[in-house]
Scaffold this motif. Structure first.
Motif, mmCIF file in Angstrom:
data_model
loop_
_atom_site.group_PDB
_atom_site.id
_atom_site.type_symbol
_atom_site.label_atom_id
_atom_site.label_comp_id
_atom_site.label_asym_id
_atom_site.label_seq_id
_atom_site.Cartn_x
_atom_site.Cartn_y
_atom_site.Cartn_z
ATOM 1 N N VAL A 242 23.935 15.506 -35.809
ATOM 2 C CA VAL A 242 24.739 14.744 -36.637
ATOM 3 C C VAL A 242 26.046 15.660 -36.837
ATOM 4 C CG1 VAL A 242 24.915 13.832 -38.887
ATOM 5 C CG2 VAL A 242 22.526 13.965 -37.741
ATOM 6 N N LEU B 157 29.759 15.708 -38.614
ATOM 7 C CA LEU B 157 30.812 15.223 -39.857
ATOM 8 C C LEU B 157 32.177 15.495 -39.179
ATOM 9 C CD1 LEU B 157 28.782 17.203 -42.612
ATOM 10 C CD2 LEU B 157 28.157 14.828 -41.730
ATOM 11 N N VAL C 184 30.312 9.605 -39.855
ATOM 12 C CA VAL C 184 29.235 10.315 -39.305
ATOM 13 C C VAL C 184 28.921 9.897 -37.873
ATOM 14 C CG1 VAL C 184 27.053 10.956 -39.735
ATOM 15 C CG2 VAL C 184 28.798 10.875 -41.576
ATOM 16 N N PRO D 64 30.602 11.461 -44.940
ATOM 17 C CA PRO D 64 30.491 12.789 -44.405
ATOM 18 C C PRO D 64 30.828 13.878 -45.531
ATOM 19 C CG PRO D 64 32.694 11.581 -43.592
ATOM 20 C CD PRO D 64 31.644 10.493 -44.187
ATOM 21 N N LEU E 152 27.660 13.860 -47.863
ATOM 22 C CA LEU E 152 26.554 14.557 -46.816
ATOM 23 C C LEU E 152 26.745 16.028 -46.895
ATOM 24 C CD1 LEU E 152 25.667 12.427 -43.758
ATOM 25 C CD2 LEU E 152 24.163 13.301 -45.449
ATOM 26 N N LEU F 41 24.546 18.970 -48.219
ATOM 27 C CA LEU F 41 23.977 20.078 -47.417
ATOM 28 C C LEU F 41 24.325 21.336 -48.189
ATOM 29 C CD1 LEU F 41 24.981 18.554 -43.985
ATOM 30 C CD2 LEU F 41 22.564 19.077 -44.597
ATOM 31 N N CYS G 205 17.232 16.737 -38.319
ATOM 32 C CA CYS G 205 18.633 16.702 -38.156
ATOM 33 C C CYS G 205 19.254 18.214 -37.820
ATOM 34 C CB CYS G 205 19.357 15.951 -39.258
ATOM 35 S SG CYS G 205 18.803 14.289 -39.605
ATOM 36 N N PHE H 212 23.011 19.468 -38.171
ATOM 37 C CA PHE H 212 24.117 18.960 -38.857
ATOM 38 C C PHE H 212 25.575 19.879 -38.090
ATOM 39 C CE2 PHE H 212 21.465 17.075 -41.593
ATOM 40 C CZ PHE H 212 22.005 15.844 -41.923
ATOM 41 N N GLU H 213 26.531 19.414 -37.534
ATOM 42 C CA GLU H 213 27.723 19.981 -37.112
ATOM 43 C C GLU H 213 29.063 19.429 -37.597
ATOM 44 O OE1 GLU H 213 27.743 19.846 -33.044
ATOM 45 O OE2 GLU H 213 25.761 21.012 -32.547
#
Length: 487
Positions: free
Chosen positions: A14, A16, A21, A35, A38, A42, A112, A114-115
């Motif tokens: 995923v 951002l 997204v 984004p 999220l 996070l 997931c 996340f990057e």
């Protein structure tokens, strides 16, 4: 033929970006808010928040998204609607979809990875910078210096707390609160923790509830440093357990609250470990006596023993004297209930632990406004049928002979010693002390003094808010009355 274990599915990638997204290289979920929402969740999750037991409000999330004046419900509703038709469906959970509070659901989150748009993981300083918080420059030497007036008032409050002068300590904390550094949540929490301790020791349960609410808000505040959150949360849980046990009279609920604290948090702080083991032992004792359960009795002694070990090895005299006194009282109550094993410690051991607590109090000038040690001592002496001369021998062996020649004389000295601070002693403690003093005065043949002590105890029972406790003490006063004894 052995069945094959299916491999775990690969995590969704995923990304951002400011425009939206991107999930596993598929279609971009176009939204300027999603984004950032999220990212804020996070970051909160990384700090122990955004979970089902500590969700984030809209205001919390808005504060993390630098540059947003307000997070409108319609914006949130539209952002969450975008997730419904994507692989991230169900990732953001909420009690109310548009108003929150919000948290990240555990199962979708675990699937997931996340990057950020530049390929860096969406965590730590990179995520903070992406959200616009600019946390890279954090050494603030000047603002880290506590105001002198705050430090002095806090030190004075701690000195008074150690000596049991609770109302003066409360006043010192009130003076310190006027000098709390702006935006210093840890300094504000330090005052709230001490105020809560005072409320607990005074039996002021309404004040304790107020402090618990304030501390809970501080723990969930996004501005609190992440390193401060676990120990503060553990202290909050212990105080919450005191409320369940002391105010609501529910030892089982208090035990459940204590067992929520991670062992790692206790291992790092001997003071916290001592407080935890001390209350856990008391709660287990109540459950053991109520249920007649010898296994719970053994667990109670083990918990108090662990607390005593932590206090002793860490060099904490105040915690050590409290744990030793509570261990002594617990041994006495369990012996009276017939829940101690024959090969284990008994009433003589209980007296030795109590005399150790007394010696520590005398050497360090601790607990001068408390009658608890004397109450425990008078109870144990009555339980074991111990003459004062035998107790004096035990005290002499401990290296601190008692400056009295009878139990009634000892009680009179302890009462006179805290005369100036008797208003700080809870009413139920005064009732118990006066009635035990009267019992020993009667045993020593002083019916005149006993009658006056019973009269004083009856006056104290009127100040008790707990109706059940009031009736119990009144019945004990009736049973001790010399006229009633002769009948």
């Amino acid at each position: 033929m052995a069945s094959r274990i299916p491999s775990a599915p690969a995590a969704f990638r995923v990304v951002l970006s400011p425009a939206g997204v991107l999930v596993d290289g598929g279609a971009l979920l176009r939204s300027r808010l999603l984004p950032r929402l999220l990212g804020a969740l996070l970051q909160a999750h990384e700090q122990g928040l955004a979970r089902v037991d500590s969700p984030c409000t809209r205001a919390d999330l808005c504060a993390r998204m630098v540059g947003m004046a307000e997070l409108h419900r319609t914006q949130v509703w539209r952002a969450l609607a975008l997730l419904e038709a994507s692989p991230l469906d169900g990732l953001i959970a909420a009690r109310a979809r548009s108003s929150g509070p919000f948290w990240l659901a555990a199962d979708p989150l675990s699937a997931c990875h996340f990057e950020l748009e530049n390929g860096r993981p969406a965590q730590g300083p990179a995520l903070a910078e992406w959200l616009g918080q600019q946390r890279a420059v954090q050494p603030r030497v000047a603002s880290a210096l506590l105001p002198l007036a705050y430090a002095e008032a806090l030190a004075r409050a701690d000195f008074l707390l150690d000596r049991g002068e609770l109302y003066p300590a409360r006043l010192a904390l009130q003076q310190a609160s006027a000098h709390v550094p702006a935006e210093d949540l840890v300094a504000a929490a330090a005052l709230a923790l001490r105020r809560a301790r005072i409320a607990r020791r005074l039996g002021d349960w309404a004040a304790l509830q107020d402090e618990l609410r304030e501390l809970a808000q501080t723990v969930n505040d996004a501005r609190l440093p992440a390193t401060e959150r676990p120990p503060l949360r553990a202290k909050l849980a212990i105080l919450g357990a005191w409320h369940w046990y002391g105010s609501l009279g529910q030892p089982a609920a208090a035990l459940a609250k204590l067992d929520e604290i991670p062992p790692a948090a206790l291992a790092q702080d001997p003071t916290l470990r001592g407080d935890h083991g001390n209350l856990r032992g008391i709660v287990l004792r109540e459950l053991a006596v109520t249920r007649g359960d010898a296994a719970l009795a053994a667990q109670s002694i083990a918990s108090l023993g662990d607390a005593l070990r932590a206090a002793s090895l860490a060099g904490l005299p105040d915690a050590l004297q409290v744990c030793a006194a509570n261990l002594s009282n617990t041994l006495g109550q369990l012996a009276e209930a017939g829940l101690l094993s024959a090969e284990g410690p008994g009433v003589p051991d209980a007296l030795r632990w109590l005399l150790l607590s007394d010696a520590i109090c005398a050497r360090w000038q601790l607990g001068r406004s408390s009658l608890l040690n004397t109450i425990f001592l008078l109870r144990l002496a009555a339980l074991g049928g111990l003459r004062f001369e035998a107790l004096q021998r035990l005290a002499t062996e401990q290296g601190l002979p008692l400056p009295a020649d009878s139990y009634a004389d000892l009680a009179a000295q302890r009462w006179a010693g805290c005369r100036a601070r008797q208003s700080q002693i809870p009413a139920d403690q005064r009732c118990a002390f006066l009635l035990l003093w009267a019992r020993h005065a009667l045993d020593e043949g002083d019916a005149f003094s006993a009658t006056d002590l019973i009269r004083q105890a009856r006056l104290q029972t009127r100040k008790l808010r707990d109706e059940q406790a009031r009736r119990r003490y009144q019945a004990e006063a009736d049973a001790l009355s010399p006229d009633q004894r002769r009948a």
